[in-house]
Design a protein around this motif. Structure first.
Motif, PDB file in Angstrom:
ATOM      1  N   ASN C   7       0.840  -1.205   0.000  1.00  0.00           N
ATOM      2  CA  ASN C   7       0.000   0.000   0.000  1.00  0.00           C
ATOM      3  C   ASN C   7       0.870   1.249   0.000  1.00  0.00           C
ATOM      4  O   ASN C   7       1.884   1.313   0.682  1.00  0.00           O
ATOM      5  CB  ASN C   7      -0.894  -0.007   1.252  1.00  0.00           C
ATOM      6  CG  ASN C   7      -1.830   1.189   1.294  1.00  0.00           C
ATOM      7  OD1 ASN C   7      -2.093   1.818   0.272  1.00  0.00           O
ATOM      8  ND2 ASN C   7      -2.322   1.490   2.470  1.00  0.00           N
ATOM      9  N   GLU C   8       0.449   2.219  -0.759  1.00  0.00           N
ATOM     10  CA  GLU C   8       1.105   3.525  -0.782  1.00  0.00           C
ATOM     11  C   GLU C   8       1.021   4.191   0.594  1.00  0.00           C
ATOM     12  O   GLU C   8       1.937   4.900   1.006  1.00  0.00           O
ATOM     13  CB  GLU C   8       0.390   4.381  -1.829  1.00  0.00           C
ATOM     14  CG  GLU C   8       1.039   5.683  -2.166  1.00  0.00           C
ATOM     15  CD  GLU C   8       0.168   6.448  -3.158  1.00  0.00           C
ATOM     16  OE1 GLU C   8       0.401   6.310  -4.370  1.00  0.00           O
ATOM     17  OE2 GLU C   8      -0.756   7.182  -2.737  1.00  0.00           O
ATOM     18  N   ASN C   9      -0.117   3.998   1.260  1.00  0.00           N
ATOM     19  CA  ASN C   9      -0.266   4.396   2.668  1.00  0.00           C
ATOM     20  C   ASN C   9      -0.071   5.895   2.905  1.00  0.00           C
ATOM     21  O   ASN C   9       0.685   6.306   3.796  1.00  0.00           O
ATOM     22  CB  ASN C   9       0.715   3.576   3.531  1.00  0.00           C
ATOM     23  CG  ASN C   9       0.403   3.672   5.019  1.00  0.00           C
ATOM     24  OD1 ASN C   9      -0.761   3.854   5.388  1.00  0.00           O
ATOM     25  ND2 ASN C   9       1.425   3.554   5.848  1.00  0.00           N
ATOM     26  N   ARG C  10      -0.722   6.732   2.140  1.00  0.00           N
ATOM     27  CA  ARG C  10      -0.610   8.172   2.365  1.00  0.00           C
ATOM     28  C   ARG C  10      -1.932   8.807   2.785  1.00  0.00           C
ATOM     29  O   ARG C  10      -2.000   9.501   3.785  1.00  0.00           O
ATOM     30  CB  ARG C  10      -0.103   8.862   1.100  1.00  0.00           C
ATOM     31  CG  ARG C  10       1.311   8.445   0.785  1.00  0.00           C
ATOM     32  CD  ARG C  10       1.990   9.503  -0.023  1.00  0.00           C
ATOM     33  NE  ARG C  10       3.364   9.080  -0.288  1.00  0.00           N
ATOM     34  CZ  ARG C  10       4.181   9.729  -1.075  1.00  0.00           C
ATOM     35  NH1 ARG C  10       3.769  10.821  -1.701  1.00  0.00           N
ATOM     36  NH2 ARG C  10       5.410   9.302  -1.269  1.00  0.00           N
ATOM     37  N   HIS C  11      -2.976   8.575   1.981  1.00  0.00           N
ATOM     38  CA  HIS C  11      -4.269   9.204   2.290  1.00  0.00           C
ATOM     39  C   HIS C  11      -4.666   8.981   3.746  1.00  0.00           C
ATOM     40  O   HIS C  11      -5.058   9.910   4.446  1.00  0.00           O
ATOM     41  CB  HIS C  11      -5.378   8.617   1.404  1.00  0.00           C
ATOM     42  CG  HIS C  11      -5.228   8.896  -0.044  1.00  0.00           C
ATOM     43  ND1 HIS C  11      -5.487  10.130  -0.597  1.00  0.00           N
ATOM     44  CD2 HIS C  11      -4.849   8.109  -1.077  1.00  0.00           C
ATOM     45  CE1 HIS C  11      -5.292  10.087  -1.905  1.00  0.00           C
ATOM     46  NE2 HIS C  11      -4.901   8.863  -2.219  1.00  0.00           N
ATOM     47  N   GLU C  12      -4.584   7.738   4.178  1.00  0.00           N
ATOM     48  CA  GLU C  12      -5.164   7.375   5.469  1.00  0.00           C
ATOM     49  C   GLU C  12      -4.287   7.804   6.643  1.00  0.00           C
ATOM     50  O   GLU C  12      -4.703   7.673   7.801  1.00  0.00           O
ATOM     51  CB  GLU C  12      -5.457   5.871   5.512  1.00  0.00           C
ATOM     52  CG  GLU C  12      -4.265   4.959   5.312  1.00  0.00           C
ATOM     53  CD  GLU C  12      -4.019   4.591   3.851  1.00  0.00           C
ATOM     54  OE1 GLU C  12      -3.892   5.513   3.013  1.00  0.00           O
ATOM     55  OE2 GLU C  12      -3.931   3.391   3.561  1.00  0.00           O
TER      56      GLU C  12
END
Lengths: 242, 242, 242, 242
Positions: C7-12
């Motif tokens: 997961n890129e894992n930025r928005h959350e």
């Protein structure tokens, strides 16, 4: 090129009905007129209907046909098996075939597909939006994306057909359904194109873009001229000496 | 899982012939023995032959079958249409079907394909080399690439079938021919696998790698358990309220 | 079997935003939890995220992974080409790959497809209806037809991908669009499944049926065990003596 | 229609060698001459070679090209990535591309395919027999079945390519190998045809039937004229109001 438009020709002969009003020359008449508009003068378009002797498809007519279009609805079982055999053999030998709308349940289409060809349906005058998913395909040439049909019968998945060789159009309906509305297969030396828009209750075959799809389909399904190895296709050739 | 191996069972019952010598338990017996060797005890393998009542395929047998294998050769026309209908409906409803060798001309295969299923052939005891072109496919799992069969009947292109959904094996022969020898299609909810190696004149069905292909094919063609939307597949569902 | 959810894992990770509220354990966390629920204890699910060294995908992790899932959105260009090379080689060597939603624009998916992978889109919280067009496919096993997602971003055709080998799901949206939302390809010895439902603004990955699709996809994409002819796949073998 | 034949042009410039003897005008010269013979005067055929500035493929040449043919062998890595980008974009935008023989390892083909494109090979002057498995395809029009090439390099499976959309030709070799020697794919709005016969050590490109295949391929790969929805293909279109 010689094109034969075949039609069951029942709905539109009932006076005072919506189909009779929409298609005074018959559905075959409207389809033929559209093809004549969109195809060049090298293409000769004739029609045949179910009530004629041999359904208008005696051997000499089928043999002289390069591409046939098939519209039927309420009396698929009434089509003579001998005529179905004749059309089937013609397709395997290289004749193109366009199966239209409720023709999904015709004997000829089910025989070519090997499946039930069943689908979901609902006739409620809904908007059909036809999307192109194969923009490079010649059948999609010049067709707006999307193509909007204001009122149509809904045809929805699951459509019990073999996986198409080419999937060209997908349709959505107001109710949220989806349908593989334009798809192709090869059977023997013949090309088959199924196109679902077109119901007796709506003026779909007077729509210029629909006419254009059918004209493109005829060009695409026409037999390749010389060189088609029909012998190789249809009987064992025996020894290859290499 | 229940597997039914169907066989015409004629060649090998003629005493003193090569097929009788190669297949004393019948071709069905050899195929069934191979499946039992390669499949686990969760699989029950039975056989049915043409000379039995209803060809050994009454409704209760077909309904209880998860995967059927079909071997026939010299009397395809003699197979009762009612039995073909029954098997056809079973495939559309989810039964797997493996069509073997000369079964390419069987009624059931031609009906599922919609084409002539003709091919080139020559029976001259040539070497067949089976190459894998879909190494990731489960039917190819554990199969040597190439798989060499020392003596076989030649089957060559053009094989008049619909374009396979999955092309798994290609065979070459000493004479230089080529054949799409392992291919799959879906029809309705059923999976179909055609595999050409296997003639009554050669001990092909005693070959462990051939047995493995058939066992893999059975596993692949077995119906998915719960959740298969058979209703959606086989009759219109009507309104979707979304 | 070992599964790695990337997961890129930025928005959350942006406090007070909708994605942070919906996915407190990250999108990867929600996906991993869903897989653990639907897959058996033979499957070990771990996660990796972009901000980790080598994006959490050093060689030893990739080599130990049987199936990878890929979610990215706002920084596809920031993914290191060396990591993309590593994942690409792993897929060709047999690792399964599930590309999710906005991952359609990821470097790895575009490299595997060879096209732009562009599409129409609109984020307006519309209803997405997911229809099954391959009811026999194992990825569709147990999935309701249709599967209704109350709110989703719209993804629409034309989706610039190579023609799928298998088309499993089609989605429609309130605005009338259609999308090939579930499709598969083989690349080398690896299987690739693209599945579009799943946006950071909606709780799609908490939906049990969506979780089931992903779990089915993992089972389907897992490498075939023994017997996969990796050598034949990836380098010339030279002379075949027959 | 404008056709550009691209060639690495190295083997045949080495004096006293077999390629120099067979192809005094270069492989590109032989291919271009064959196309001029088999295509009408509506087609303008030019050539470009690797040693020219920008490999003979500056932007204005690529933009003016409807169909490109690509022959390369010993210096694929030496092809400038900027030129590969340009050709790749042109294909996605609708330019046809024919990739020939050892071009299977070219940067442009590998990028369009997403796989290693590796294969088995052996250069031993063996007989190649090219069989038609799609007799209705326009690329097979007028091609003898089989087409026999007396001496060729062997290319054999497993050929690590994505499953072809259309499989047209299969080749066998004296050693017993098989190869998918003629296959097509669509990428974006562009059509791609790979055809394997044609090595610098053999006079394959002087063979009239091979020239005919290439001419058929050019006709088939040419962009559809008006109506190709390039905008829809290559960037999001946003809201559809229906």
């Amino acid at each position: 090129m010689r094109v034969t438009v075949w039609n069951e020709n029942r709905h539109e002969r009932r006076e005072g009905t919506r189909p009779a009003e929409l298609y005074p020359e018959g559905i075959h008449g409207a389809i033929a007129a559209g093809l004549r508009t969109h195809l060049g003068t090298d293409v000769e378009v004739t029609t045949a209907t179910m009530e004629q002797p041999e359904h208008g498809l005696p051997a000499e007519v089928v043999e002289a046909t390069d591409v046939m279009l098939w519209w039927g609805h309420e009396d698929h079982p009434g089509v003579d098996d001998a005529v179905v055999d004749r059309v089937h053999q013609a397709v395997l030998g290289g004749m193109g075939l366009l199966v239209l709308h409720s023709g999904h349940y015709s004997k000829i289409f089910r025989r070519l597909m090997g499946t039930t060809c069943s689908l979901r349906w609902r006739n409620d005058g809904e908007r059909e939006v036809v999307w192109t998913v194969a923009p490079r395909h010649p059948i999609a040439d010049g067709i707006p994306d999307p193509l909007v049909i204001d009122e149509q019968e809904m045809y929805g998945e699951f459509f019990d057909i073999p996986v198409p060789e080419e999937l060209i159009f997908l349709s959505t309906f107001s109710g949220g359904e989806v349908f593989r509305s334009g798809a192709t297969w090869t059977r023997g030396a013949g090309r088959v194109f199924y196109f679902s828009p077109g119901d007796q209750e709506y003026p779909v075959y007077h729509h210029p873009d629909i006419q254009r799809v059918l004209a493109n389909g005829v060009r695409w399904a026409a037999p390749a001229g010389r060189g088609l190895p029909l012998d190789a296709t249809h009987r064992p050739l025996g020894w290859f000496s290499g």
